[in-house]
Write a protein that holds these residues in place. Structure first.
Motif, PDB file in Angstrom:
ATOM      1  N   THR A   1     -54.128   5.034   1.353  1.00 62.17           N
ATOM      2  CA  THR A   1     -52.680   4.869   1.173  1.00 62.17           C
ATOM      3  C   THR A   1     -51.927   6.181   1.278  1.00 62.17           C
ATOM      4  O   THR A   1     -50.755   6.198   1.679  1.00 62.17           O
ATOM      5  CB  THR A   1     -52.373   4.206  -0.176  1.00 62.17           C
ATOM      6  OG1 THR A   1     -52.902   5.012  -1.237  1.00 62.17           O
ATOM      7  CG2 THR A   1     -53.006   2.821  -0.257  1.00 62.17           C
ATOM      8  N   TRP A   2     -52.576   7.285   0.929  1.00 61.64           N
ATOM      9  CA  TRP A   2     -51.904   8.581   1.035  1.00 61.64           C
ATOM     10  C   TRP A   2     -51.752   9.006   2.489  1.00 61.64           C
ATOM     11  O   TRP A   2     -50.947   9.908   2.789  1.00 61.64           O
ATOM     12  CB  TRP A   2     -52.672   9.640   0.250  1.00 61.64           C
ATOM     13  CG  TRP A   2     -52.492   9.510  -1.231  1.00 61.64           C
ATOM     14  CD1 TRP A   2     -53.381   9.004  -2.134  1.00 61.64           C
ATOM     15  CD2 TRP A   2     -51.334   9.890  -1.987  1.00 61.64           C
ATOM     16  NE1 TRP A   2     -52.854   9.039  -3.401  1.00 61.64           N
ATOM     17  CE2 TRP A   2     -51.599   9.579  -3.350  1.00 61.64           C
ATOM     18  CE3 TRP A   2     -50.111  10.446  -1.650  1.00 61.64           C
ATOM     19  CZ2 TRP A   2     -50.684   9.819  -4.365  1.00 61.64           C
ATOM     20  CZ3 TRP A   2     -49.186  10.700  -2.662  1.00 61.64           C
ATOM     21  CH2 TRP A   2     -49.468  10.385  -3.998  1.00 61.64           C
TER      22      TRP A   2
ATOM     23  N   GLU B   1     -48.269   8.508   3.574  1.00 63.03           N
ATOM     24  CA  GLU B   1     -47.400   9.485   2.928  1.00 63.03           C
ATOM     25  C   GLU B   1     -47.518  10.846   3.610  1.00 63.03           C
ATOM     26  O   GLU B   1     -46.516  11.535   3.824  1.00 63.03           O
ATOM     27  CB  GLU B   1     -47.788   9.609   1.443  1.00 63.03           C
ATOM     28  CG  GLU B   1     -46.932  10.571   0.638  1.00 63.03           C
ATOM     29  CD  GLU B   1     -45.499  10.111   0.452  1.00 63.03           C
ATOM     30  OE1 GLU B   1     -44.654  10.956   0.116  1.00 63.03           O
ATOM     31  OE2 GLU B   1     -45.226   8.906   0.643  1.00 63.03           O
TER      32      GLU B   1
ATOM     33  N   ASP C   1     -58.475   7.141  -1.168  1.00 62.53           N
ATOM     34  CA  ASP C   1     -57.738   7.384  -2.410  1.00 62.53           C
ATOM     35  C   ASP C   1     -58.662   7.794  -3.556  1.00 62.53           C
ATOM     36  O   ASP C   1     -58.323   8.645  -4.370  1.00 62.53           O
ATOM     37  CB  ASP C   1     -56.960   6.127  -2.823  1.00 62.53           C
ATOM     38  CG  ASP C   1     -55.903   5.739  -1.810  1.00 62.53           C
ATOM     39  OD1 ASP C   1     -55.536   6.592  -0.980  1.00 62.53           O
ATOM     40  OD2 ASP C   1     -55.445   4.587  -1.832  1.00 62.53           O
TER      41      ASP C   1
ATOM     42  N   ILE D   1     -57.068  10.847  -5.841  1.00 60.89           N
ATOM     43  CA  ILE D   1     -55.911  11.661  -5.487  1.00 60.89           C
ATOM     44  C   ILE D   1     -54.702  11.154  -6.270  1.00 60.89           C
ATOM     45  O   ILE D   1     -54.357   9.971  -6.204  1.00 60.89           O
ATOM     46  CB  ILE D   1     -55.634  11.586  -3.978  1.00 60.89           C
ATOM     47  CG1 ILE D   1     -56.828  12.139  -3.191  1.00 60.89           C
ATOM     48  CG2 ILE D   1     -54.370  12.352  -3.620  1.00 60.89           C
ATOM     49  CD1 ILE D   1     -56.698  12.008  -1.688  1.00 60.89           C
TER      50      ILE D   1
ATOM     51  N   ASP E   1     -51.677  13.037  -6.206  1.00 60.60           N
ATOM     52  CA  ASP E   1     -50.487  13.462  -5.488  1.00 60.60           C
ATOM     53  C   ASP E   1     -50.908  14.291  -4.281  1.00 60.60           C
ATOM     54  O   ASP E   1     -52.052  14.725  -4.176  1.00 60.60           O
ATOM     55  CB  ASP E   1     -49.565  14.295  -6.392  1.00 60.60           C
ATOM     56  CG  ASP E   1     -48.139  14.386  -5.844  1.00 60.60           C
ATOM     57  OD1 ASP E   1     -47.847  13.726  -4.824  1.00 60.60           O
ATOM     58  OD2 ASP E   1     -47.320  15.116  -6.429  1.00 60.60           O
ATOM     59  N   ILE E   2     -49.959  14.479  -3.377  1.00 65.45           N
ATOM     60  CA  ILE E   2     -50.165  15.290  -2.189  1.00 65.45           C
ATOM     61  C   ILE E   2     -49.103  16.382  -2.180  1.00 65.45           C
ATOM     62  O   ILE E   2     -47.910  16.105  -2.340  1.00 65.45           O
ATOM     63  CB  ILE E   2     -50.028  14.442  -0.905  1.00 65.45           C
ATOM     64  CG1 ILE E   2     -51.164  13.426  -0.798  1.00 65.45           C
ATOM     65  CG2 ILE E   2     -49.995  15.337   0.331  1.00 65.45           C
ATOM     66  CD1 ILE E   2     -52.528  14.010  -0.557  1.00 65.45           C
TER      67      ILE E   2
ATOM     68  N   TRP F   1     -51.506  19.652   4.058  1.00 66.63           N
ATOM     69  CA  TRP F   1     -51.444  18.931   2.785  1.00 66.63           C
ATOM     70  C   TRP F   1     -52.665  19.293   1.955  1.00 66.63           C
ATOM     71  O   TRP F   1     -53.747  19.542   2.474  1.00 66.63           O
ATOM     72  CB  TRP F   1     -51.378  17.418   2.997  1.00 66.63           C
ATOM     73  CG  TRP F   1     -52.561  16.820   3.706  1.00 66.63           C
ATOM     74  CD1 TRP F   1     -52.730  16.678   5.056  1.00 66.63           C
ATOM     75  CD2 TRP F   1     -53.749  16.277   3.108  1.00 66.63           C
ATOM     76  NE1 TRP F   1     -53.946  16.078   5.337  1.00 66.63           N
ATOM     77  CE2 TRP F   1     -54.590  15.814   4.160  1.00 66.63           C
ATOM     78  CE3 TRP F   1     -54.180  16.113   1.786  1.00 66.63           C
ATOM     79  CZ2 TRP F   1     -55.832  15.219   3.931  1.00 66.63           C
ATOM     80  CZ3 TRP F   1     -55.426  15.519   1.557  1.00 66.63           C
ATOM     81  CH2 TRP F   1     -56.226  15.082   2.614  1.00 66.63           C
TER      82      TRP F   1
ATOM     83  N   ALA G   1     -54.629  17.884  -1.577  1.00 69.40           N
ATOM     84  CA  ALA G   1     -54.716  16.779  -2.535  1.00 69.40           C
ATOM     85  C   ALA G   1     -54.757  17.322  -3.959  1.00 69.40           C
ATOM     86  O   ALA G   1     -55.452  18.309  -4.240  1.00 69.40           O
ATOM     87  CB  ALA G   1     -55.955  15.945  -2.265  1.00 69.40           C
TER      88      ALA G   1
END
Length: 500
Positions: free
Chosen positions: A207-208, A211, A245, A259, A261-262, A279, A281
């Motif tokens: 899912t990240w 993002e 994730d 994770i 946040d990024i 990015w 993690a």
């Protein structure tokens, strides 16, 4: 002045010498296909997102092939382009492959290397075959040691022009007589290598990933990715980057991290413009990530991996902390040029500036993971306290005999307590000793609980297996269910018979 001769053994350096890892053939041909697809999109031959790179592994036939629907090469340029060495028209600033030597990478691991290509609007295809077996024979021969590389190549390839649909456009590479010892048919390893190295998209389940792509787009640095499929026997695989994730932190999958946040980070070049955007993690930093496919900060150019997950160990004061990290930096500065082996960048001023900024990123990660560890140190104390309480309750229940329905909840409490201890940080020998003692106690209690019954007397028969104890429990239940006055004496007699 005499003419300069590039000796035949240069070919050995450009094949088996330069590329010691046979898996680089996947990177070299995939990156060439990506450049061809980009050219087809920019030339209006393909719509954006319409490119496809297809790989086929056929171990039974000893064959490996690559194909793409990019621009292909015009017939009047194909032979010169494909047989030239280090004479590419590509640009180091814009293209992934630009030195013109990678196409020969497979010659050291196959008997015949075949290129087939067709250009849009031309009703022909060009087929050029190079004999890897003949090349090996020429290089091992004790004669003509002063032979030029060009003369050797001239004698080991054939080229043909064949009919094709005018609208066709593609480039194909076929490796025939592939050396089985090279490992190029190990499906799991090949998929893993391509997933890490190639410019493939993030897995839809990550899912990240969406993002990350959104933030990179907003930062003005969108990252191109390509559809790569691999066929092995009857099955075709779509390949994605391996990030997810949540990921295990031990072999038994009893401890996981995730994770939370990024962080998007922009690094700048000497003129202040972006040199790389990446990015990082933010995780629980529970320790070194076991999965090598996602471990470590990574560098990518054109979304192709440069080096591996250990390449940036050097930017950390404590190199092992790169193994606690996860992230990617996409290089956009044209002055940052991958070296010939693609295991790092050319060491110029732009690269030294990039390293300096990456050291700052590494210092920030180190500060965060140390902070997380200090916070978890308090957790270790709390976890050990909770473990003691749960262990005490379990021991008391085992001592008195379990009541119906008590075993399941107790087992869950002991498992949860063990998870808490496992998640707690270890910073000293004392911590490690406390954790080890807690593990041993919890494991012993869990093992005892599995074979525990509602009869204290049966639980005390430690020489019996769990199954034997449960059988005795059913026998005792049957005896007491009769209501016989002699039930107790019968049970006592059975216990005496089973006494050690």
């Amino acid at each position: 002045m005499g003419s300069v001769i590039i000796g035949k053994h240069t070919l050995e350096s450009l094949t088996s010498g330069m590329y010691s890892d046979p898996y680089v053939v996947f990177r070299e041909y995939i990156q060439n296909s990506a450049d061809a697809i980009d050219g087809a999109v920019s030339g209006g031959i393909l719509p954006a997102g319409g490119g496809l790179i297809h790989i086929t592994l056929a171990p039974g036939e000893g064959r490996l092939s690559f194909s793409d629907n990019g621009t292909g090469i015009p017939a009047d340029q194909a032979e010169r382009t494909l047989i030239s060495i280090g004479n590419s028209k590509k640009s180091a600033r814009t293209d992934r492959g630009f030195r013109g030597i990678g196409r020969l990478a497979a010659l050291s691991c196959c008997s015949t290397l075949i290129f087939e290509t067709s250009y849009p609007g031309e009703p022909v295809r060009t087929r050029l075959a190079i004999s890897g077996a003949e090349l090996a024979a020429q290089l091992s021969s004790g004669t003509a040691e002063d032979a030029a590389a060009a003369d050797v190549l001239q004698n080991i390839y054939t080229v043909d022009t064949l009919p094709e649909r005018a609208e066709a456009h593609y480039f194909r590479v076929e490796l025939e007589g592939v050396d089985q010892a090279a490992g190029l048919f190990r499906l799991e390893d090949v998929l893993n290598y391509i997933a890490q190295t190639a410019p493939v998209p993030y897995d839809p389940a990550f899912t990240w990933g969406r993002e990350i792509e959104s933030r990179l787009q907003k930062a003005g640095c969108p990252v191109r990715h390509f559809e790569v499929r691999l066929t092995f026997g009857p099955k075709t695989y779509s390949i994605y980057k391996p990030y997810r994730d949540e990921f295990p932190m031990d072999k038994g999958n009893t401890l996981t991290d995730r994770i939370s946040d990024i962080e998007l980070i922009t690094l700048t070049g000497g003129d202040g413009s972006p040199s790389a955007v990446g990015w990082v993690a933010r995780t629980g930093y529970l320790g070194r990530i076991p999965d090598k496919s996602i471990r470590g900060l990574r560098l990518r150019k054109g979304n192709i991996l440069i080096g591996d997950g250990q390449t940036l160990n050097a930017v950390f004061k404590d190199p092992r902390f790169n193994g606690w990290s996860m992230g990617e930096f996409f290089v956009v500065d044209p002055l940052l040029i991958p070296n010939a082996r693609r295991d790092n960048f050319e060491r110029n001023q732009a690269f030294l500036l990039l390293l300096e900024q990456l050291r700052g990123v590494a210092a920030g990660i180190t500060k965060q993971l140390r902070g997380a560890s200090l916070k978890r140190n308090a957790q270790l104390s709390a976890a050990l306290d909770q473990t003691g309480q749960v262990a005490k309750a379990a021991a008391a229940a085992l001592e008195s005999g379990l009541t119906p329905g008590q075993k399941g909840p107790l087992a869950r409490q002991l498992t949860d307590a063990r998870q808490l201890v496992c998640q707690a940080p270890i910073h000293s020998g004392a911590d490690a000793s406390s954790q080890e003692i807690a593990f041993e106690e919890l494991d012993l209690l869990l093992g005892t609980l599995r074979g525990a019954t509602s009869y204290k007397s049966i639980n005390a028969l430690n020489h019996l297996s769990h199954t034997e104890k449960r059988i005795l429990e059913r026998v005792f239940n049957a005896i007491f269910s009769t209501g016989s006055e002699s039930a107790n004496s019968m049970v006592d007699a059975i216990l005496a018979a089973f006494a050690p």
